[in-house]
Each structure stands twice: as structure tokens, then as C-alpha cells.
Design a protein around this motif. Structure first.
Motif, PDB file in Angstrom:
ATOM      1  N   ARG A  42      54.322  -8.201  25.390  1.00  0.00           N
ATOM      2  CA  ARG A  42      54.734  -8.366  26.789  1.00  0.00           C
ATOM      3  C   ARG A  42      53.522  -8.683  27.660  1.00  0.00           C
ATOM      4  O   ARG A  42      53.575  -9.594  28.488  1.00  0.00           O
ATOM      5  CB  ARG A  42      55.425  -7.099  27.299  1.00  0.00           C
ATOM      6  CG  ARG A  42      56.887  -7.030  26.936  1.00  0.00           C
ATOM      7  CD  ARG A  42      57.602  -5.949  27.721  1.00  0.00           C
ATOM      8  NE  ARG A  42      57.241  -4.612  27.274  1.00  0.00           N
ATOM      9  CZ  ARG A  42      57.827  -3.969  26.280  1.00  0.00           C
ATOM     10  NH1 ARG A  42      58.803  -4.549  25.614  1.00  0.00           N
ATOM     11  NH2 ARG A  42      57.453  -2.757  25.953  1.00  0.00           N
ATOM     12  N   ARG A  43      52.439  -7.932  27.454  1.00  0.00           N
ATOM     13  CA  ARG A  43      51.203  -8.174  28.221  1.00  0.00           C
ATOM     14  C   ARG A  43      50.683  -9.583  28.000  1.00  0.00           C
ATOM     15  O   ARG A  43      50.324 -10.288  28.936  1.00  0.00           O
ATOM     16  CB  ARG A  43      50.109  -7.204  27.741  1.00  0.00           C
ATOM     17  CG  ARG A  43      49.844  -6.038  28.544  1.00  0.00           C
ATOM     18  CD  ARG A  43      48.559  -5.327  28.153  1.00  0.00           C
ATOM     19  NE  ARG A  43      48.204  -5.292  26.756  1.00  0.00           N
ATOM     20  CZ  ARG A  43      48.533  -4.327  25.904  1.00  0.00           C
ATOM     21  NH1 ARG A  43      49.272  -3.315  26.301  1.00  0.00           N
ATOM     22  NH2 ARG A  43      48.127  -4.366  24.661  1.00  0.00           N
ATOM     23  N   GLN A  44      50.622  -9.970  26.731  1.00  0.00           N
ATOM     24  CA  GLN A  44      50.049 -11.277  26.412  1.00  0.00           C
ATOM     25  C   GLN A  44      50.968 -12.422  26.817  1.00  0.00           C
ATOM     26  O   GLN A  44      50.497 -13.477  27.244  1.00  0.00           O
ATOM     27  CB  GLN A  44      49.673 -11.327  24.938  1.00  0.00           C
ATOM     28  CG  GLN A  44      48.514 -10.398  24.638  1.00  0.00           C
ATOM     29  CD  GLN A  44      48.092 -10.378  23.189  1.00  0.00           C
ATOM     30  OE1 GLN A  44      48.714 -10.994  22.328  1.00  0.00           O
ATOM     31  NE2 GLN A  44      47.025  -9.651  22.906  1.00  0.00           N
ATOM     32  N   TRP A  45      52.275 -12.222  26.729  1.00  0.00           N
ATOM     33  CA  TRP A  45      53.206 -13.259  27.208  1.00  0.00           C
ATOM     34  C   TRP A  45      53.009 -13.453  28.704  1.00  0.00           C
ATOM     35  O   TRP A  45      52.884 -14.584  29.184  1.00  0.00           O
ATOM     36  CB  TRP A  45      54.661 -12.881  26.911  1.00  0.00           C
ATOM     37  CG  TRP A  45      55.610 -13.834  27.550  1.00  0.00           C
ATOM     38  CD1 TRP A  45      56.016 -15.039  27.055  1.00  0.00           C
ATOM     39  CD2 TRP A  45      56.213 -13.710  28.843  1.00  0.00           C
ATOM     40  NE1 TRP A  45      56.839 -15.660  27.964  1.00  0.00           N
ATOM     41  CE2 TRP A  45      56.973 -14.859  29.070  1.00  0.00           C
ATOM     42  CE3 TRP A  45      56.170 -12.730  29.830  1.00  0.00           C
ATOM     43  CZ2 TRP A  45      57.707 -15.060  30.233  1.00  0.00           C
ATOM     44  CZ3 TRP A  45      56.899 -12.929  30.989  1.00  0.00           C
ATOM     45  CH2 TRP A  45      57.650 -14.081  31.188  1.00  0.00           C
ATOM     46  N   ALA A  46      52.994 -12.334  29.445  1.00  0.00           N
ATOM     47  CA  ALA A  46      52.824 -12.402  30.894  1.00  0.00           C
ATOM     48  C   ALA A  46      51.486 -13.055  31.255  1.00  0.00           C
ATOM     49  O   ALA A  46      51.413 -13.869  32.181  1.00  0.00           O
ATOM     50  CB  ALA A  46      52.924 -11.003  31.503  1.00  0.00           C
ATOM     51  N   ALA A  47      50.448 -12.709  30.517  1.00  0.00           N
ATOM     52  CA  ALA A  47      49.126 -13.287  30.768  1.00  0.00           C
ATOM     53  C   ALA A  47      49.123 -14.788  30.511  1.00  0.00           C
ATOM     54  O   ALA A  47      48.526 -15.550  31.277  1.00  0.00           O
ATOM     55  CB  ALA A  47      48.085 -12.598  29.891  1.00  0.00           C
ATOM     56  N   THR A  48      49.798 -15.211  29.468  1.00  0.00           N
ATOM     57  CA  THR A  48      49.876 -16.640  29.162  1.00  0.00           C
ATOM     58  C   THR A  48      50.594 -17.398  30.273  1.00  0.00           C
ATOM     59  O   THR A  48      50.150 -18.470  30.705  1.00  0.00           O
ATOM     60  CB  THR A  48      50.596 -16.864  27.816  1.00  0.00           C
ATOM     61  OG1 THR A  48      49.867 -16.187  26.798  1.00  0.00           O
ATOM     62  CG2 THR A  48      50.685 -18.334  27.465  1.00  0.00           C
ATOM     63  N   GLU A  49      51.692 -16.841  30.747  1.00  0.00           N
ATOM     64  CA  GLU A  49      52.424 -17.474  31.858  1.00  0.00           C
ATOM     65  C   GLU A  49      51.548 -17.524  33.109  1.00  0.00           C
ATOM     66  O   GLU A  49      51.497 -18.551  33.788  1.00  0.00           O
ATOM     67  CB  GLU A  49      53.715 -16.705  32.150  1.00  0.00           C
ATOM     68  CG  GLU A  49      54.760 -16.794  31.059  1.00  0.00           C
ATOM     69  CD  GLU A  49      55.401 -18.165  30.948  1.00  0.00           C
ATOM     70  OE1 GLU A  49      55.356 -18.959  31.918  1.00  0.00           O
ATOM     71  OE2 GLU A  49      55.951 -18.449  29.868  1.00  0.00           O
ATOM     72  N   ALA A  50      50.861 -16.424  33.406  1.00  0.00           N
ATOM     73  CA  ALA A  50      50.005 -16.376  34.591  1.00  0.00           C
ATOM     74  C   ALA A  50      48.870 -17.384  34.489  1.00  0.00           C
ATOM     75  O   ALA A  50      48.550 -18.072  35.465  1.00  0.00           O
ATOM     76  CB  ALA A  50      49.442 -14.959  34.771  1.00  0.00           C
ATOM     77  N   ARG A  51      48.273 -17.481  33.317  1.00  0.00           N
ATOM     78  CA  ARG A  51      47.170 -18.427  33.114  1.00  0.00           C
ATOM     79  C   ARG A  51      47.660 -19.862  33.297  1.00  0.00           C
ATOM     80  O   ARG A  51      46.975 -20.683  33.905  1.00  0.00           O
ATOM     81  CB  ARG A  51      46.579 -18.226  31.723  1.00  0.00           C
ATOM     82  CG  ARG A  51      45.314 -19.006  31.483  1.00  0.00           C
ATOM     83  CD  ARG A  51      44.652 -18.655  30.186  1.00  0.00           C
ATOM     84  NE  ARG A  51      45.580 -18.800  29.070  1.00  0.00           N
ATOM     85  CZ  ARG A  51      45.331 -18.417  27.835  1.00  0.00           C
ATOM     86  NH1 ARG A  51      44.192 -17.832  27.550  1.00  0.00           N
ATOM     87  NH2 ARG A  51      46.202 -18.601  26.886  1.00  0.00           N
ATOM     88  N   ASP A  52      48.843 -20.169  32.791  1.00  0.00           N
ATOM     89  CA  ASP A  52      49.397 -21.519  32.952  1.00  0.00           C
ATOM     90  C   ASP A  52      49.652 -21.860  34.417  1.00  0.00           C
ATOM     91  O   ASP A  52      49.531 -23.019  34.809  1.00  0.00           O
ATOM     92  CB  ASP A  52      50.700 -21.667  32.173  1.00  0.00           C
ATOM     93  CG  ASP A  52      50.477 -21.877  30.687  1.00  0.00           C
ATOM     94  OD1 ASP A  52      49.317 -22.099  30.276  1.00  0.00           O
ATOM     95  OD2 ASP A  52      51.467 -21.810  29.933  1.00  0.00           O
TER      96      ASP A  52
END
Length: 81
Positions: free
Chosen positions: A26-36
Motif C-alpha cells: 500500500r505504501r509503495q503503491w501510493a508512493a508510485t502514484e505520488a511520484r508519477d
């Protein structure tokens, strides 16, 4: 208007995957979306998902680690201790 659609889209994605993801994913998915999304992405993802900005930032930190190191840690959900 675009921000409303973005929030709804992020919320839909998160809800469709949430049950299948552990804390790290969940953390890494959210981080990936935020980075994009770039500037303001952490806030947008936090608002859409209800996740903490601190949690998303921790995910960004994890994603900066080499893939090999992340793979070694993937068997654990929480840090020891």
C-alpha cells in the motif's frame, strides 16, 4: 475539475487493490502514484486514499532503495523490534 477527477480515479484504483495489498505494498503503491503526479502528488494521494502523508513519504524513501535490497526485505512487512 481535473483535481476532482484525479481524486476519484486514485480512490477507485486504491479501493480495487486495497484488500490484496499488505502495508508495504500500500505504501509503495501510493508512493508510485505520488511520484508519477509530481509536485503535490503526495498530498493528492493522501487526500484520495486517506493514507498519511508520512506513510506515503516512507514509501518514496523505500522506492529509492536498490531493487535488490527491496527484494530482500519483501519477505517482512514490519521492521524487526
Amino acid at each position: 475539475m481535473q483535481e476532482v477527477r484525479l481524486g476519484a480515479r486514485l480512490r477507485r484504483k486504491y479501493r480495487s487493490l486495497r484488500a490484496e495489498m499488505d502495508e508495504r505494498m500500500r505504501r509503495q503503491w501510493a508512493a508510485t502514484e505520488a511520484r508519477d503526479l509530481g509536485w503535490g502528488g503526495v498530498t493528492a494521494v493522501a487526500q484520495a486514499t486517506g493514507m498519511s502523508r508520512v506513510t506515503i513519504t516512507a514509501g518514496l524513501r523505500e522506492l529509492r532503495q536498490p531493487a535488490k535490497q527491496r527484494a530482500l526485505e519483501a519477505t517482512r512487512v514490519r521492521r524487526p523490534g
